[in-house]
Design an enzyme around this catalytic site. Structure first.
Site, PDB file in Angstrom:
ATOM      1  N   ASP A 110       0.922  -1.570  -0.126  1.00  0.00           N
ATOM      2  CA  ASP A 110      -0.215  -0.068   0.163  1.00  0.00           C
ATOM      3  C   ASP A 110       0.736   0.855   0.049  1.00  0.00           C
ATOM      4  OD1 ASP A 110      -2.036   1.508   0.205  1.00  0.00           O
ATOM      5  OD2 ASP A 110      -2.720   1.172   2.758  1.00  0.00           O
ATOM      6  N   ASP A 166      -7.093  -9.534   5.565  1.00  0.00           N
ATOM      7  CA  ASP A 166      -7.845  -9.788   6.236  1.00  0.00           C
ATOM      8  C   ASP A 166      -8.135  -8.391   6.852  1.00  0.00           C
ATOM      9  OD1 ASP A 166      -5.895  -8.762   7.903  1.00  0.00           O
ATOM     10  OD2 ASP A 166      -6.842  -9.251   9.830  1.00  0.00           O
TER      11      ASP A 166
HETATM   12  P1  IMP Z   1       2.185  -0.709   3.584  1.00  0.00           P
HETATM   13  O1  IMP Z   1       2.693  -0.586   4.684  1.00  0.00           O
HETATM   14  O2  IMP Z   1       1.277   0.428   3.761  1.00  0.00           O
HETATM   15  O3  IMP Z   1       2.866  -1.113   2.220  1.00  0.00           O
HETATM   16  O4  IMP Z   1       1.040  -1.582   4.305  1.00  0.00           O
HETATM   17  C1  IMP Z   1       1.641  -2.783   4.088  1.00  0.00           C
HETATM   18  C2  IMP Z   1       0.014  -4.008   4.619  1.00  0.00           C
HETATM   19  O5  IMP Z   1      -0.736  -3.353   5.441  1.00  0.00           O
HETATM   20  C3  IMP Z   1       0.007  -5.805   4.388  1.00  0.00           C
HETATM   21  O6  IMP Z   1       1.083  -6.730   4.258  1.00  0.00           O
HETATM   22  C4  IMP Z   1      -1.493  -5.821   4.921  1.00  0.00           C
HETATM   23  O7  IMP Z   1      -1.129  -6.308   6.117  1.00  0.00           O
HETATM   24  C5  IMP Z   1      -1.572  -4.235   4.520  1.00  0.00           C
HETATM   25  N1  IMP Z   1      -2.909  -3.645   4.373  1.00  0.00           N
HETATM   26  C6  IMP Z   1      -3.001  -2.739   3.004  1.00  0.00           C
HETATM   27  N2  IMP Z   1      -3.573  -2.279   2.362  1.00  0.00           N
HETATM   28  C7  IMP Z   1      -5.036  -3.786   2.978  1.00  0.00           C
HETATM   29  C8  IMP Z   1      -5.880  -3.465   2.159  1.00  0.00           C
HETATM   30  O8  IMP Z   1      -6.227  -2.962   1.743  1.00  0.00           O
HETATM   31  N3  IMP Z   1      -6.533  -5.011   2.470  1.00  0.00           N
HETATM   32  C9  IMP Z   1      -5.585  -5.813   3.802  1.00  0.00           C
HETATM   33  N4  IMP Z   1      -4.870  -4.919   4.009  1.00  0.00           N
HETATM   34  C10 IMP Z   1      -3.994  -4.519   3.739  1.00  0.00           C
END
Ligand code: IMP
Length: 188
Positions: A110, A166
């Site tokens: 994300d 989840d």
């Molecule tokens: P980041 O550090 O913002 O890239 O987020 C990564 C982590 O957030 C992922 O490994 C997921 O566990 C969680 N995550 C991000 N977006 C989603 C989503 O749309 N649904 C569920 N989990 C998410």
């Protein structure tokens, strides 16, 4: 094989993005690329818990080359649907990475915060190579600083569940991917 079918939780989703067969097909394609790219090399797959469990299990069983699997876990999201920006290592690796070909497997990227933290951390441990695979990628990650070698699907900026992902611990064993209805967060 048993799993939660999309139709079983259809009311909790606004949109169905991918059916199980579409995900299976894409995972098989990625496995074939990995087979080619890592043929004859000592491959260590590092799965990011908990979300990447399904991806690592399916990917490695679709591959024909041998590999070792290890797991790391972070806490960053809690029960919400947006990143808190706070990252803690809950489980670290317990193998030496020196001279090894490491492939990180993520469920979804994300903001890319989790990934850049992990990549920086593992780079210091002397791997021969360090690459990343993610099953799903949101738009913010496409501007990220970490290069991602293998991407399953580029999706929109929506909160999705299924295939390991989840909401508050639920929907991980949903066998496709869907956008969670805001009515579900309002209920909890
Ligand atoms: P980041 O550090 O913002 O890239 O987020 C990564 C982590 O957030 C992922 O490994 C997921 O566990 C969680 N995550 C991000 N977006 C989603 C989503 O749309 N649904 C569920 N989990 C998410």
């Amino acid at each position: 094989m048993g799993a939660v079918e999309i139709e079983d939780v259809r009311d909790d989703l606004t949109t169905i993005l991918y059916q199980p067969t579409q995900i299976e097909r894409r995972v098989r394609e990625l496995a074939a690329e990995i087979d080619r790219d890592y043929d004859g090399q000592d491959l260590l797959i590092v799965g990011v818990l908990n979300g990447a469990v399904m991806a690592v299990a399916d990917l490695t069983r679709a591959m024909t080359i041998d590999c070792e699997m290890q797991w790391v876990a972070f806490s960053s999201y809690g029960d919400g649907t947006t990143s808190s920006g706070v990252l803690r290592i809950l489980k670290d690796l317990n193998v030496d990475l020196t001279g090894r070909h490491v492939l990180i497997v993520e469920d979804i990227i994300d903001t890319g915060l989790t990934l850049s933290y992990l990549v920086q951390n593992l780079r210091h441990r002397g791997p021969a190579s360090l690459e990343v695979l993610t099953v799903f990628r949101k738009p913010a990650a496409r501007q990220g600083q970490v290069a991602v070698k293998y991407v399953g699907f580029d999706i929109e900026d929506e909160f999705v569940v299924g295939y390991g992902l989840d909401y508050a611990g639920r929907y991980r064993n949903l066998n496709g991917l869907g956008v969670l209805s805001p009515a579900v967060y309002r209920r909890s």
